[in-house]
Design a protein around this motif. Structure first.
Motif, short mmCIF file in Angstrom:
data_model
loop_
_atom_site.label_atom_id
_atom_site.label_comp_id
_atom_site.label_asym_id
_atom_site.label_seq_id
_atom_site.Cartn_x
_atom_site.Cartn_y
_atom_site.Cartn_z
N ALA A 73 0.84 -1.21 0.00
CA ALA A 73 0.00 0.00 0.00
C ALA A 73 0.87 1.26 0.00
CB ALA A 73 -0.94 -0.01 1.20
N LEU A 74 1.95 1.25 0.77
CA LEU A 74 2.88 2.38 0.79
C LEU A 74 3.48 2.59 -0.60
CD1 LEU A 74 4.60 4.52 2.30
CD2 LEU A 74 6.24 2.69 2.75
N THR A 75 3.87 1.51 -1.25
CA THR A 75 4.41 1.59 -2.60
C THR A 75 3.39 2.19 -3.55
OG1 THR A 75 5.85 -0.31 -2.18
CG2 THR A 75 5.40 0.24 -4.50
N SER A 76 2.16 1.73 -3.45
CA SER A 76 1.09 2.27 -4.29
C SER A 76 0.95 3.78 -4.07
CB SER A 76 -0.23 1.56 -3.98
OG SER A 76 -1.27 2.10 -4.75
N GLY A 77 0.94 4.19 -2.83
CA GLY A 77 0.82 5.62 -2.51
C GLY A 77 1.97 6.44 -3.06
N LEU A 78 3.18 5.93 -2.90
CA LEU A 78 4.36 6.65 -3.42
C LEU A 78 4.29 6.79 -4.94
CD1 LEU A 78 7.18 5.00 -1.29
CD2 LEU A 78 6.42 7.39 -1.16
N LEU A 79 3.85 5.73 -5.60
CA LEU A 79 3.77 5.77 -7.06
C LEU A 79 2.64 6.68 -7.54
CD1 LEU A 79 4.58 2.02 -7.70
CD2 LEU A 79 5.99 3.98 -8.39
N PHE A 80 1.52 6.69 -6.81
CA PHE A 80 0.45 7.65 -7.16
C PHE A 80 0.96 9.08 -7.01
CE2 PHE A 80 -3.13 4.53 -6.81
CZ PHE A 80 -3.75 4.88 -8.00
N ARG A 81 1.70 9.31 -5.93
CA ARG A 81 2.27 10.64 -5.70
C ARG A 81 3.16 11.07 -6.86
NH1 ARG A 81 7.02 10.67 -1.77
NH2 ARG A 81 7.94 10.03 -3.74
N ASP A 82 3.86 10.08 -7.44
CA ASP A 82 4.78 10.37 -8.54
C ASP A 82 4.10 10.24 -9.92
OD1 ASP A 82 6.70 10.79 -6.64
OD2 ASP A 82 7.85 8.97 -7.09
N HIS A 83 2.78 10.23 -9.93
CA HIS A 83 1.98 10.20 -11.17
C HIS A 83 2.23 8.96 -12.01
CE1 HIS A 83 0.90 14.24 -10.05
NE2 HIS A 83 2.17 14.56 -10.00
N GLN A 84 2.50 7.85 -11.36
CA GLN A 84 2.68 6.58 -12.05
C GLN A 84 1.46 5.70 -11.75
OE1 GLN A 84 6.44 4.93 -12.77
NE2 GLN A 84 7.50 6.45 -11.49
N ARG A 85 0.35 6.11 -12.31
CA ARG A 85 -0.96 5.53 -11.98
C ARG A 85 -1.05 4.02 -12.28
NH1 ARG A 85 -1.84 9.69 -9.47
NH2 ARG A 85 -2.87 11.55 -10.25
N GLY A 86 -0.54 3.60 -13.41
CA GLY A 86 -0.62 2.18 -13.77
C GLY A 86 0.12 1.31 -12.76
N ALA A 87 1.34 1.69 -12.45
CA ALA A 87 2.13 0.93 -11.48
C ALA A 87 1.49 1.00 -10.09
CB ALA A 87 3.56 1.48 -11.43
N ALA A 88 1.03 2.18 -9.73
CA ALA A 88 0.39 2.36 -8.42
C ALA A 88 -0.85 1.48 -8.29
CB ALA A 88 0.01 3.82 -8.22
N THR A 89 -1.61 1.38 -9.35
CA THR A 89 -2.82 0.55 -9.34
C THR A 89 -2.46 -0.91 -9.12
OG1 THR A 89 -4.00 2.10 -10.75
CG2 THR A 89 -4.85 -0.15 -10.66
N CYS A 90 -1.43 -1.38 -9.80
CA CYS A 90 -1.00 -2.77 -9.62
C CYS A 90 -0.60 -3.06 -8.17
CB CYS A 90 0.16 -3.10 -10.56
SG CYS A 90 -0.29 -3.21 -12.30
N PHE A 91 0.18 -2.17 -7.59
CA PHE A 91 0.60 -2.38 -6.20
C PHE A 91 -0.58 -2.24 -5.24
CE2 PHE A 91 4.80 -1.70 -8.03
CZ PHE A 91 5.53 -2.70 -7.39
N GLY A 92 -1.48 -1.33 -5.53
CA GLY A 92 -2.68 -1.20 -4.69
C GLY A 92 -3.55 -2.44 -4.75
N LEU A 93 -3.73 -2.98 -5.96
CA LEU A 93 -4.49 -4.23 -6.10
C LEU A 93 -3.79 -5.38 -5.38
CD1 LEU A 93 -5.60 -4.02 -9.84
CD2 LEU A 93 -7.09 -3.93 -7.81
N ALA A 94 -2.48 -5.44 -5.49
CA ALA A 94 -1.72 -6.48 -4.79
C ALA A 94 -1.93 -6.38 -3.28
CB ALA A 94 -0.23 -6.37 -5.12
N ALA A 95 -1.94 -5.17 -2.76
CA ALA A 95 -2.17 -4.98 -1.32
C ALA A 95 -3.55 -5.50 -0.93
CB ALA A 95 -2.03 -3.50 -0.95
N GLY A 96 -4.56 -5.16 -1.71
CA GLY A 96 -5.92 -5.59 -1.41
C GLY A 96 -6.09 -7.09 -1.52
#
Length: 162
Positions: A69-92
């Protein structure tokens, strides 16, 4: 502060570690216990369940959803939506299918088995083991698949980082 370079790698490592832990139970440990004398299987499982609560197991089991989830948040912050979504889904997926299944099903079964006095009668021990093993393995397979999916999602997220 954890970086967007380190966090995805740590996410992948923790996801893979917990997947490997659950997978080992699927493809060897439970098959071995099922082949053993049921009283021995009960005693061995009681010992393994008691020993798993340790500092080596803690990061993979408890910190995987946090780091994902932290990784997803960091990537969203850096405007890397696709990567952030993958890590967010992995967390869930891991949180529900790995961590959640363990807490709701495997742990209560382990605690119930821990309270069992190993019977001397083979038939009684066999009945206890057969009731436990089949149900426990079903839930372990669910958490293994979920954890494997989390690894794949983390890997996909890693590949999408620019």
């Amino acid at each position: 502060m954890i970086s967007t370079r380190l966090a995805p790698l740590l996410s992948l490592l923790l996801s893979a570690a917990i997947f490997g832990f659950f997978y080992a139970w699927v493809c060897s440990t439970m098959w071995g216990l099922d082949a053993a004398d049921p009283a021995v299987a009960i005693q061995a499982m009681q010992a393994m369940n008691a020993s798993v609560r340790n500092a080596v197991f803690f990061p993979a089991f408890f910190l995987t959803p946090v780091v994902l989830a932290l990784t997803s948040g960091l990537l969203f912050r850096d405007h890397q939506r696709g990567a952030a979504t993958c890590f967010g889904l992995a967390a869930g997926v891991y949180l529900l299918g790995g961590f959640g299944v363990t807490v709701l099903f495997n742990v209560p079964m382990n605690e119930a088995l821990a309270a069992v006095i190993v019977p001397e009668a083979t038939e009684t021990a066999n009945r206890i083991w057969q009731d436990y093993s089949g149900r426990w393995q079903f839930w372990n397979q669910i958490r293994t698949v979920a954890s494997g999916l989390a690894v794949l999602l983390a890997g996909a997220g890693l590949l999408r980082i620019r």
